[in-house]
Motif scaffolding. Structure first.
Motif: not given
Ligand code: MG
Length: 350
Positions: A57-61, A64-69, A99-100, A134-140
């Motif tokens: 998913i892009k963006p990570l946040f 209603g949520g974020d990539i972790g949720r 990634l910060p 171009s990963l957009g920060g991270m993928v899980i």
């Protein structure tokens, strides 16, 4: 030369072609109880429900949520859709250089909180780093296992009481029979539209939020307290239209849906009209579509509505032998086919 396109990842007929013509050709052929070829929400291997899911998913946040949720909920939900109780997950995290660390921390906290909500633990994992790009920060990638539970046994016993000869051990896409009622647990299109409007900066004049959430508490309650459920699906990429078409094809039934009964939030409706997209083709991350024997449909609906995740649930249609595929009874009184979409119109939402 044929190459991968974004459409191949959009969860519609293009994704299905990619899987059937390439992935299954090489990786299919096992004799597991529910194998890869079933293309169900998860597989069953030696009585264990087993699932893996990539989250890009892009963006990570997002609202209603974020990539972790999302990463925890996505895998938990696919395991829950077979009627299993999710037990443990594994998380493979691919991080992009730059990634910060504070972002990673926030995502890990969110994963932990979502695991507590779903009553699962992350028991294994991996971290890799790739160059800035171009990963957009991270993928899980999350994988998970689930097991049979009392709620599922109760649910199947209720089905058998009303349907002699019913032999399925799990809740599967192929279990529907004519007469079964179709229920959706709440409004459709929220996740995809919230993502799109946040990403593109569209206002639409409404506050739009993703519905991303683990659904196993809800599914265990419905199976354990009521029962009679034969099919369940989380209408993610490709939305309700894709889920219903998969059911119709695998169960060899027609499905008749009443368009007016499908709950869609005002803001989602307005956004879809403005953009010319169909809310039924948009991915959800906190909704379940349920196929239930007619004798238990009202009771399942009542129990759904008593749960915070099912307050806006509706019976939206039924399986039928009178036609093939999915037919929509439209608001103006006509009928039109609801074909499986080529893909979800909004990219990288899960
Ligand atoms: Mg699914």
């Amino acid at each position: 030369m044929e190459r991968i396109t974004m459409g191949h990842g959009a969860g519609g007929t293009l994704t299905l072609q990619l899987i059937k013509n390439h992935v299954l050709k090489h990786l299919g052929g096992s004799s597991f109880e529910v194998p890869l070829e079933a293309l169900d929400d998860a597989a069953v291997v030696d009585g264990v429900v087993f699932k893996s899911d990539g989250h890009t998913i892009k963006p990570l946040f997002f609202p209603g949520g974020d990539i972790g949720r999302l990463a925890v909920s996505g895998t938990v939900n696919d395991i829950a859709m077979l009627g299993a109780e999710p037990v443990a997950l594994a998380a493979g995290m691919i991080l992009e250089e730059g990634l910060p660390l504070t972002d990673l921390e926030r995502i890990l906290v969110s994963m932990h909180e979502t695991c507590r909500e779903a009553d699962v633990w992350i028991a294994a994992g991996d971290t890799k780093v790739v160059e800035r790009g171009s990963l957009g920060g991270m993928v899980i990638n999350t994988s998970g296992i689930g097991r049979r539970c009392k709620a599922l046994e109760h649910n199947m016993a209720v089905v058998k009481r009303f349907r002699s000869g019913f032999g399925a051990k799990w809740i599967l896409d192929s279990n529907l029979k004519p007469g079964d009622k179709i229920i959706v647990s709440g409004t459709v299109g929220d996740h995809g539209i919230a993502l799109l409007s946040f990403r593109e900066g569209y206002g639409f004049g409404y506050e739009l939020k993703s519905d991303v959430a683990p659904l196993n508490g809800l599914t265990l309650k419905l199976m354990g307290e009521v029962g009679g459920i034969v099919a369940m699906k989380d209408p993610t990429r490709g939305g309700l239209a894709t889920s219903l078409n998969e059911w119709a094809e695998k169960s060899r039934v027609g499905i008749l849906v009443d368009e007016e009964a499908i709950p869609v939030r005002e803001g989602v409706k307005a956004a879809c009209e403005m953009l010319g997209i169909d809310p039924l083709e948009i991915g959800n991350e906190g909704k379940v579509v349920i196929g239930v024997i007619p004798e238990k449909a009202e009771e399942v609906l009542k129990t759904l509505r008593s749960h915070p995740q099912g307050r806006e649930a509706q019976i939206i249609g039924e399986a039928t032998s009178r036609h093939q595929g999915v037919i929509l009874q439209t608001q103006i009184g006509g009928r039109r086919p609801l074909p499986p979409p080529l893909g979800d119109p909004i990219p990288r939402i899960c």
